[in-house]
Design a protein around this motif. Structure first.
Motif, PDB file in Angstrom:
ATOM      1  N   TRP A   1       0.823  -1.218   0.000  1.00 47.53           N
ATOM      2  CA  TRP A   1       0.000   0.000   0.000  1.00 47.53           C
ATOM      3  C   TRP A   1       0.856   1.266   0.000  1.00 47.53           C
ATOM      4  N   TRP A   2       1.903   1.257  -0.832  1.00 50.03           N
ATOM      5  CA  TRP A   2       2.674   2.458  -1.152  1.00 50.03           C
ATOM      6  C   TRP A   2       3.573   2.925  -0.006  1.00 50.03           C
ATOM      7  N   THR A   3       3.763   2.049   0.996  1.00 51.23           N
ATOM      8  CA  THR A   3       4.546   2.484   2.149  1.00 51.23           C
ATOM      9  C   THR A   3       6.015   2.064   2.058  1.00 51.23           C
ATOM     10  N   SER A  20       1.011  10.461  13.190  1.00 54.11           N
ATOM     11  CA  SER A  20       1.323   9.055  12.916  1.00 54.11           C
ATOM     12  C   SER A  20       0.738   8.511  11.628  1.00 54.11           C
ATOM     13  N   ASP A  21      -0.206   9.213  11.025  1.00 50.84           N
ATOM     14  CA  ASP A  21      -0.808   8.682   9.805  1.00 50.84           C
ATOM     15  C   ASP A  21      -1.128   9.823   8.850  1.00 50.84           C
ATOM     16  N   GLY A  22      -1.413   9.439   7.617  1.00 45.99           N
ATOM     17  CA  GLY A  22      -1.630  10.430   6.579  1.00 45.99           C
ATOM     18  C   GLY A  22      -2.858  11.291   6.809  1.00 45.99           C
ATOM     19  N   ALA A  23      -3.970  10.662   7.212  1.00 48.07           N
ATOM     20  CA  ALA A  23      -5.197  11.426   7.415  1.00 48.07           C
ATOM     21  C   ALA A  23      -4.982  12.510   8.476  1.00 48.07           C
ATOM     22  N   SER A  24      -4.239  12.183   9.522  1.00 45.81           N
ATOM     23  CA  SER A  24      -3.956  13.198  10.550  1.00 45.81           C
ATOM     24  C   SER A  24      -3.106  14.328   9.982  1.00 45.81           C
ATOM     25  N   ALA A  25      -2.167  13.987   9.094  1.00 44.22           N
ATOM     26  CA  ALA A  25      -1.351  15.040   8.481  1.00 44.22           C
ATOM     27  C   ALA A  25      -2.240  15.979   7.667  1.00 44.22           C
ATOM     28  N   THR A  26      -3.181  15.408   6.938  1.00 49.30           N
ATOM     29  CA  THR A  26      -4.129  16.238   6.175  1.00 49.30           C
ATOM     30  C   THR A  26      -4.875  17.183   7.111  1.00 49.30           C
ATOM     31  N   GLU A  27      -5.403  16.631   8.187  1.00 52.89           N
ATOM     32  CA  GLU A  27      -6.189  17.464   9.101  1.00 52.89           C
ATOM     33  C   GLU A  27      -5.332  18.543   9.751  1.00 52.89           C
ATOM     34  N   SER A  47      -9.897  13.454  -5.665  1.00 58.20           N
ATOM     35  CA  SER A  47      -8.820  13.551  -4.670  1.00 58.20           C
ATOM     36  C   SER A  47      -8.982  12.534  -3.547  1.00 58.20           C
ATOM     37  N   TYR A  48      -7.856  12.149  -2.960  1.00 59.32           N
ATOM     38  CA  TYR A  48      -7.873  11.292  -1.776  1.00 59.32           C
ATOM     39  C   TYR A  48      -6.861  11.854  -0.785  1.00 59.32           C
ATOM     40  N   HIS A  49      -7.342  12.248   0.397  1.00 56.29           N
ATOM     41  CA  HIS A  49      -6.426  12.781   1.405  1.00 56.29           C
ATOM     42  C   HIS A  49      -6.620  12.108   2.755  1.00 56.29           C
ATOM     43  N   GLY A  50      -7.264  10.944   2.767  1.00 52.51           N
ATOM     44  CA  GLY A  50      -7.445  10.205   4.004  1.00 52.51           C
ATOM     45  C   GLY A  50      -8.913  10.084   4.364  1.00 52.51           C
ATOM     46  N   GLU A  51      -9.203   9.292   5.390  1.00 57.03           N
ATOM     47  CA  GLU A  51     -10.595   8.902   5.636  1.00 57.03           C
ATOM     48  C   GLU A  51     -11.133   9.199   7.017  1.00 57.03           C
ATOM     49  N   VAL A 106      -3.662  19.470  -2.976  1.00 65.19           N
ATOM     50  CA  VAL A 106      -3.489  18.627  -4.168  1.00 65.19           C
ATOM     51  C   VAL A 106      -2.536  17.470  -3.870  1.00 65.19           C
ATOM     52  N   GLU A 107      -2.701  16.400  -4.629  1.00 59.79           N
ATOM     53  CA  GLU A 107      -1.705  15.321  -4.701  1.00 59.79           C
ATOM     54  C   GLU A 107      -0.865  15.646  -5.938  1.00 59.79           C
ATOM     55  N   PRO A 108       0.374  16.072  -5.772  1.00 57.08           N
ATOM     56  CA  PRO A 108       1.155  16.496  -6.930  1.00 57.08           C
ATOM     57  C   PRO A 108       1.440  15.370  -7.936  1.00 57.08           C
ATOM     58  N   CYS A 128       0.562  20.646  -0.509  1.00 55.12           N
ATOM     59  CA  CYS A 128       0.917  19.475  -1.317  1.00 55.12           C
ATOM     60  C   CYS A 128       0.869  18.239  -0.433  1.00 55.12           C
ATOM     61  N   ASP A 129      -0.032  17.324  -0.775  1.00 59.10           N
ATOM     62  CA  ASP A 129      -0.117  16.049  -0.068  1.00 59.10           C
ATOM     63  C   ASP A 129       0.772  15.058  -0.820  1.00 59.10           C
ATOM     64  N   GLU A 130       1.997  14.887  -0.314  1.00 59.74           N
ATOM     65  CA  GLU A 130       2.942  13.956  -0.950  1.00 59.74           C
ATOM     66  C   GLU A 130       3.062  12.673  -0.133  1.00 59.74           C
ATOM     67  N   ILE A 131       1.967  12.328   0.535  1.00 58.61           N
ATOM     68  CA  ILE A 131       1.951  11.123   1.359  1.00 58.61           C
ATOM     69  C   ILE A 131       2.258   9.896   0.503  1.00 58.61           C
ATOM     70  N   ALA A 132       1.720   9.859  -0.718  1.00 59.09           N
ATOM     71  CA  ALA A 132       1.988   8.724  -1.613  1.00 59.09           C
ATOM     72  C   ALA A 132       3.109   9.028  -2.607  1.00 59.09           C
ATOM     73  N   VAL A 133       3.166  10.263  -3.105  1.00 59.73           N
ATOM     74  CA  VAL A 133       4.088  10.549  -4.223  1.00 59.73           C
ATOM     75  C   VAL A 133       5.433  11.103  -3.785  1.00 59.73           C
ATOM     76  N   LEU A 138       3.732  14.531   4.447  1.00 58.10           N
ATOM     77  CA  LEU A 138       4.444  13.292   4.130  1.00 58.10           C
ATOM     78  C   LEU A 138       3.993  12.197   5.091  1.00 58.10           C
ATOM     79  N   SER A 139       3.948  10.963   4.595  1.00 57.41           N
ATOM     80  CA  SER A 139       3.726   9.813   5.483  1.00 57.41           C
ATOM     81  C   SER A 139       4.128   8.580   4.690  1.00 57.41           C
ATOM     82  N   LYS A 140       3.424   7.482   4.830  1.00 59.46           N
ATOM     83  CA  LYS A 140       3.727   6.261   4.075  1.00 59.46           C
ATOM     84  C   LYS A 140       5.231   5.990   3.995  1.00 59.46           C
ATOM     85  N   GLY A 141       5.884   6.306   2.861  1.00 59.83           N
ATOM     86  CA  GLY A 141       7.286   5.932   2.677  1.00 59.83           C
ATOM     87  C   GLY A 141       8.289   6.640   3.557  1.00 59.83           C
TER      88      GLY A 141
HETATM   89  C1  LIG Z   1      -2.697   7.085   1.902  1.00 61.72           C
HETATM   90  C2  LIG Z   1      -2.939   8.522   1.664  1.00 61.72           C
HETATM   91  C3  LIG Z   1      -3.450   9.343   2.670  1.00 61.72           C
HETATM   92  C4  LIG Z   1      -3.890   8.815   4.011  1.00 61.72           C
HETATM   93  O1  LIG Z   1      -2.862   8.235   4.740  1.00 61.72           O
HETATM   94  P1  LIG Z   1      -3.250   7.227   5.937  1.00 61.72           P
HETATM   95  O2  LIG Z   1      -1.975   6.972   6.638  1.00 61.72           O
HETATM   96  O3  LIG Z   1      -3.788   5.994   5.244  1.00 61.72           O
HETATM   97  O4  LIG Z   1      -4.276   7.888   6.766  1.00 61.72           O
HETATM   98  C5  LIG Z   1      -3.596  10.680   2.408  1.00 61.72           C
HETATM   99  N1  LIG Z   1      -3.246  11.194   1.215  1.00 61.72           N
HETATM  100  C6  LIG Z   1      -2.760  10.434   0.225  1.00 61.72           C
HETATM  101  C7  LIG Z   1      -2.369  11.077  -1.067  1.00 61.72           C
HETATM  102  C8  LIG Z   1      -2.602   9.072   0.397  1.00 61.72           C
HETATM  103  O5  LIG Z   1      -2.165   8.306  -0.599  1.00 61.72           O
END
Ligand SMILES: *Cc1c(COP(=O)(O)O)cnc(C)c1O
Length: 452
Positions: free
Chosen positions: A66-68, A124-131, A158-162, A230-232, A264-269, A292-295
């Protein structure tokens, strides 16, 4: 640990009865004869790009868990760094305290932005970074006497977390619709996804068209907008929708003109995935806030970070406590997670990873090139180490069939709807890339034939 014959099924039965798995209709794990059946795979251990079950079967991790995962599983240098950290300091609260890994990581991340983003805030997670980014932007404008700036813009798809707050800027119906009454939805502007190009339109043309729509939106209500998120370059959950960097250049200019933050949400990219360390570098711009998160932890430990400009940071300095950014999580800046991130950045610095990945990306292109002529495949596309294509089929269970067929061919490749993509860790060799391409081609044949 139980392993050997029968061990897989034993773990699966216990998992099904005790664990509520994410992103899953749990009933689809139950009966192999239902069309939506999704196998649950028990994993005993990982090594490099491979995952192993309890009975000796292995799967090539074609989507980096899952891109991590950036450097494979059980990487010796990240493992060693974590062992050393474990003997030194496992955790301390970050309010009122600090420690070596968090200081070094913050300095190094800032340096990677050329000093443009001088402060790092952790979760600790991407959704929290978005918030956190949304709250920082909103609160900044309040601190500057612009309390009217309280709305957000996001791109279609767009996807920035749930979490409930992050869903405000996530435009994926499947994840959002059930909770719509809870969510304070943002304004959605058109995506620059180049697949939407009319005949004769280049990806840059599509980007300019989407930017014109953004401009119209900002002219109409820019005084009420706090930020655009945005997700760049690649909108991951939208199905690896890729777009021209021109959009980011234009969006940056428009945000400047209308006093709107660019997040810029670079959590995945981020972290080298698109070919540069940060995706936004390809547009020659910097955001006001970067998530930033994931990787960032190499895929080892939950860690996210929001980097901010010093201008934004400075607007929170005041005698008043309430004008500060009081957000917190118990594990903010966890030393083990920060140490994993430092070890990950060390690998980038010491091994010239970005150059080696250019070779991997070329190999990926070459191995998947034959699919471009497939009669059911559309928009074979690639940005760095993300390669994707769309499959024309009316079979509602295509993605499940494909997923199962790929697993049968020792590859973990999990489509998003009818989009098949691979996003391998930065340790895949030539043979593993060829294995991945072969498994994808065979799985495609099986899934399109209605079997797996
Ligand atoms: C995965 C992802 C998130 C959310 O990260 P989580 O750690 O799953 O909450 C947010 N933005 C992007 C672009 C993602 O790919």
């Amino acid at each position: 640990m139980k392993s050997g014959p029968g061990a897989n099924e034993a773990w699966l039965a216990r998992s099904r009865s005790a664990v509520w798995h994410p992103c899953t209709q749990m009933q689809h794990h139950a009966w192999p004869d239902q069309p939506g059946f999704l196998p649950l795979i028990p994993i005993a251990r990982g090594k490099g790009p491979w995952l192993y079950d309890f009975e000796g079967r292995r799967y090539l991790d074609g989507i980096s868990s899952w891109w991590t995962n950036l450097f494979g599983h059980a990487h010796p240098r990240i493992n060693a760094a974590l062992r050393a950290q474990l003997e030194t300091l496992e955790h301390v609260m970050l309010a009122g305290f600090t420690h070596q890994p968090v200081v070094e990581l913050s300095e190094r991340l800032s340096a990677l932005t050329g000093g443009a983003l001088g402060h790092a805030f952790y979760a600790s997670d991407g959704a929290s970074a978005t918030e956190i980014a949304l709250k920082m932007s909103f609160h900044y404008w309040q601190n500057c006497g612009r309390a009217d700036k309280r709305e957000f813009l996001c791109l279609a798809g767009s996807y920035h977390g749930e979490t409930v707050g992050a869903l405000a800027v996530t435009d994926v119906a499947l994840f959002k619709d059930a909770y719509a009454p809870l969510v304070r939805a943002a304004n959605v502007v058109p995506s620059p996804d180049f697949r939407q190009g009319a005949p004769g339109e280049s990806p840059a043309d599509v980007a300019r068209r989407a930017a014109a729509a953004l401009e119209a939106q900002l002219e109409a209500r820019g005084d009420r907008i706090a930020a655009l998120i945005v997700e760049p370059l690649v909108q991951g959950a939208a199905g690896m929708a890729m777009y021209d960097p021109e959009y980011l250049r234009l969006a940056r200019g428009l945000c400047n003109r209308h006093a709107v933050h660019l997040i810029c949400d670079e959590i995945a990219v981020g972290c080298g995935r698109t070919g540069t360390f940060f995706a936004h570098e390809q547009a020659g711009i910097r955001p006001d806030l970067l998530c930033l998160s994931k990787g960032i932890s190499g895929g080892y430990l939950p860690l996210s970070v929001v980097l901010s400009t010093d201008t934004l940071y400075g607007a929170f300095l005041d005698d008043s406590v309430a004008r500060g950014f009081l957000h917190s999580h118990s594990y903010t800046g966890n030393p083990l997670a920060c140490r994993a991130a430092l070890a990950t950045l060390d690998l980038f610095a010491e091994d010239d990873v970005l150059a080696a990945n250019r070779g991997r990306a070329e190999r990926l292109s070459a191995c998947f090139a034959p699919l471009a002529d497939h009669e059911r495949i559309r928009h074979l596309r690639q940005r760095g180490l993300i390669l994707a294509f769309d499959v024309e089929t009316s079979d509602p269970w295509f993605s499940r069939r494909f997923y199962r067929a790929a697993l049968d061919r020792s590859a973990l490749v999990r489509p998003i709807g009818n989009t098949v993509y691979v996003m391998p860790p930065y340790v895949v060799g030539e043979e593993e890339i060829a294995h991945l391409a072969g498994a994808v081609a065979d799985a495609l044949k099986a899934a399109l034939a209605g079997t797996s």
